[in-house]
Write an enzyme that holds these catalytic residues in place. Structure first.
Site, mmCIF file in Angstrom:
data_model
loop_
_atom_site.group_PDB
_atom_site.id
_atom_site.type_symbol
_atom_site.label_atom_id
_atom_site.label_comp_id
_atom_site.label_asym_id
_atom_site.label_seq_id
_atom_site.Cartn_x
_atom_site.Cartn_y
_atom_site.Cartn_z
ATOM 1 N N GLU A 30 0.850 -1.197 0.000
ATOM 2 C CA GLU A 30 0.000 0.000 0.000
ATOM 3 C C GLU A 30 0.882 1.242 0.000
ATOM 4 O OE1 GLU A 30 -2.931 -0.217 3.137
ATOM 5 O OE2 GLU A 30 -3.782 -2.055 2.317
ATOM 6 N N HIS B 54 -7.898 1.667 1.232
ATOM 7 C CA HIS B 54 -7.898 1.323 2.666
ATOM 8 C C HIS B 54 -8.785 2.298 3.468
ATOM 9 C CE1 HIS B 54 -5.336 -0.894 5.891
ATOM 10 N NE2 HIS B 54 -6.532 -0.591 6.368
HETATM 11 P P1 NAD Z 1 -11.537 -10.201 15.011
HETATM 12 O O1 NAD Z 1 -10.310 -10.613 15.737
HETATM 13 O O2 NAD Z 1 -12.734 -9.834 15.810
HETATM 14 O O3 NAD Z 1 -11.966 -11.357 13.992
HETATM 15 C C1 NAD Z 1 -11.064 -12.085 13.233
HETATM 16 C C2 NAD Z 1 -11.636 -13.483 13.068
HETATM 17 O O4 NAD Z 1 -10.798 -14.196 12.167
HETATM 18 C C3 NAD Z 1 -11.658 -14.284 14.384
HETATM 19 O O5 NAD Z 1 -12.959 -14.779 14.635
HETATM 20 C C4 NAD Z 1 -10.674 -15.418 14.135
HETATM 21 O O6 NAD Z 1 -11.055 -16.619 14.765
HETATM 22 C C5 NAD Z 1 -10.744 -15.546 12.622
HETATM 23 N N1 NAD Z 1 -9.602 -16.226 12.051
HETATM 24 C C6 NAD Z 1 -8.297 -16.189 12.440
HETATM 25 N N2 NAD Z 1 -7.547 -17.003 11.685
HETATM 26 C C7 NAD Z 1 -8.394 -17.568 10.791
HETATM 27 C C8 NAD Z 1 -8.228 -18.501 9.731
HETATM 28 N N3 NAD Z 1 -7.032 -19.052 9.466
HETATM 29 N N4 NAD Z 1 -9.311 -18.841 9.007
HETATM 30 C C9 NAD Z 1 -10.533 -18.324 9.266
HETATM 31 N N5 NAD Z 1 -10.764 -17.456 10.279
HETATM 32 C C10 NAD Z 1 -9.709 -17.084 11.015
HETATM 33 O O7 NAD Z 1 -11.099 -8.998 14.056
HETATM 34 P P2 NAD Z 1 -12.038 -7.928 13.342
HETATM 35 O O8 NAD Z 1 -12.118 -6.718 14.190
HETATM 36 O O9 NAD Z 1 -13.275 -8.589 12.878
HETATM 37 O O10 NAD Z 1 -11.094 -7.552 12.093
HETATM 38 C C11 NAD Z 1 -10.906 -8.475 11.045
HETATM 39 C C12 NAD Z 1 -9.871 -7.989 10.055
HETATM 40 O O11 NAD Z 1 -10.248 -6.743 9.468
HETATM 41 C C13 NAD Z 1 -8.460 -7.732 10.620
HETATM 42 O O12 NAD Z 1 -7.520 -8.182 9.673
HETATM 43 C C14 NAD Z 1 -8.341 -6.232 10.663
HETATM 44 O O13 NAD Z 1 -7.033 -5.801 10.572
HETATM 45 C C15 NAD Z 1 -9.127 -5.873 9.424
HETATM 46 N N6 NAD Z 1 -9.632 -4.494 9.444
HETATM 47 C C16 NAD Z 1 -9.507 -3.764 8.303
HETATM 48 C C17 NAD Z 1 -9.996 -2.484 8.280
HETATM 49 C C18 NAD Z 1 -9.878 -1.621 7.052
HETATM 50 O O14 NAD Z 1 -9.665 -0.436 7.195
HETATM 51 N N7 NAD Z 1 -10.045 -2.162 5.873
HETATM 52 C C19 NAD Z 1 -10.608 -1.949 9.418
HETATM 53 C C20 NAD Z 1 -10.736 -2.750 10.549
HETATM 54 C C21 NAD Z 1 -10.248 -4.036 10.551
HETATM 55 C C1 MLT Z 2 -7.480 -1.734 11.212
HETATM 56 O O1 MLT Z 2 -6.884 -2.816 11.143
HETATM 57 O O2 MLT Z 2 -8.043 -1.369 12.251
HETATM 58 C C2 MLT Z 2 -7.572 -0.848 10.012
HETATM 59 O O3 MLT Z 2 -6.652 -1.161 9.056
HETATM 60 C C3 MLT Z 2 -7.698 0.552 10.436
HETATM 61 C C4 MLT Z 2 -6.749 1.571 9.957
HETATM 62 O O4 MLT Z 2 -5.613 1.588 10.403
HETATM 63 O O5 MLT Z 2 -7.149 2.420 9.176
#
Ligand code: NAD
Ligand code: MLT
Length: 310
Positions: free
Chosen positions: A259, A279
């Site tokens: 990124e 993102h």
């Molecule tokens: P979370 O920890 O609540 O949920 C993650 C889930 O993934 C858990 O239930 C876990 O058991 C499961 N998991 C782990 N390994 C696995 C595997 N091998 N196969 C299947 N499932 C598996 O996290 P969340 O708050 O729901 O966030 C999820 C993802 O989203 C994270 O990677 C986070 O960084 C990403 N995220 C991205 C953004 C963005 O800006 N795009 C924002 C927030 C979170």
């Molecule tokens: C996250 O994992 O919480 C997201 O990537 C949020 C961010 O940093 O913008």
């Protein structure tokens, strides 16, 4: 005490630290070298996903006690290297769950109804109604990989849309899945059955390239895939091949292996069948202020961070 804020943060978060009497260095370094310089004399660093706190960066941080991640993913922090030095790493789970869930839905619906293509077309003076014929999500199967906070919120909205929801997550129980009205299945079953697949796992050694050539080959012809979790969970080169061979009909990406991906990103070749955002999953005013976290939890998180520093 000096706190380095190296990614863009909500002003009210900065004010909390100022009220506690911390000196704030609010600077977004443009290189790893600059980050190494800035981190030398600070007791804490607060980051989002842009800053990479590698073992090298940690080795240069002489006074560092706390790495605070405003967000969920810790894949941009070498947690082991930090722990070896006794540096506490903390994140803020839950604050951006709704924001990311809603972004996932924006992506799904934009893909299914050709929103991203129709917008520039009409603003150029065209009126191509038949070219942008969409497909409904009602009655289709949504496959959710990772049934954590975001995955389960995505499921709730899918049920409201009249979809059948299946999920794969080896770490949750049948009970948790059933409460979310999701049928727990194997990864293989999910790949074979889902019309739309969305990933919501962290990026770990187990999930890197969880979706690659073999997984694409198992998918229904014409399926669509969404990644609003982390770049690298889907193998971008395999995704390129799956789109090229028309094994899948579209993809929506918010996150990338590198990124920013740059203007020559190979997947942009398929921009007519895909949707791309930079993102933005967590980028809402509410998420950046942790508005969905209850006041006691919010205060608890802040007090713990302040306690670790002092
Ligand atoms: P979370 O920890 O609540 O949920 C993650 C889930 O993934 C858990 O239930 C876990 O058991 C499961 N998991 C782990 N390994 C696995 C595997 N091998 N196969 C299947 N499932 C598996 O996290 P969340 O708050 O729901 O966030 C999820 C993802 O989203 C994270 O990677 C986070 O960084 C990403 N995220 C991205 C953004 C963005 O800006 N795009 C924002 C927030 C979170
Ligand atoms: C996250 O994992 O919480 C997201 O990537 C949020 C961010 O940093 O913008």
């Amino acid at each position: 005490m000096r706190v380095l804020i190296s990614d863009k943060l909500a002003q009210e978060g900065i004010e909390v630290l100022q009220k506690e009497g911390f000196e704030i260095i609010n600077e977004q370094p443009s290189s790893q070298e600059e980050l190494c310089e800035l981190i030398k004399d600070v007791e804490a660093i607060i980051i989002r996903s842009g800053t990479k706190v590698t073992a090298e960066v940690i080795s240069r941080a002489q006074k560092l006690k706390v790495i605070g991640r405003a967000g969920v993913g810790l894949d941009n922090v070498d947690v082991e290297a930090a722990s070896r030095r006794g540096i506490i790493v903390m994140n803020a789970p839950g604050g951006n769950t709704i924001a990311t869930c809603e972004h996932t839905w924006a992506m799904i619906l934009a893909l299914k109804r050709n929103i991203a293509r129709a917008h520039p077309s009409i603003t150029c003076g065209e009126w191509k109604r038949s070219q942008f014929m969409g497909k409904e999500v009602y009655g289709k199967v949504l496959g959710i990989i990772g049934l954590g906070r975001i995955g389960r919120e995505v499921a709730k909205r899918a049920i409201a849309f009249g979809m059948k929801v299946i999920g794969y997550d080896p770490y949750i129980t049948e009970e948790v899945a059933a409460k979310a009205e999701v049928k727990l299945v194997s990864l293989e079953e999910l790949l074979r059955e889902a019309d739309i697949i969305t990933v919501h796992t962290p990026l770990t050694n187990d999930t890197r390239y969880l979706i690659s050539d073999r997984e694409f080959s198992l998918m229904k012809k014409g399926a669509k895939i969404i990644n609003c979790a982390r770049g690298g969970i889907i193998d971008e080169r395999a995704l390129y091949r799956a789109l090229k061979e028309e094994k899948i009909s579209g993809a929506a990406l918010d996150v990338y292996e590198n990124e920013p991906p740059g203007g020559d990103f190979p997947l942009f070749e398929f921009k007519d069948r895909c949707v791309f955002t930079p993102h933005l999953g967590a980028s809402t005013k509410e998420a950046l202020s942790l508005i969905h976290i209850s006041e006691p939890t919010r205060l608890g998180m802040i007090s713990y961070a302040v306690f670790c520093l002092k």
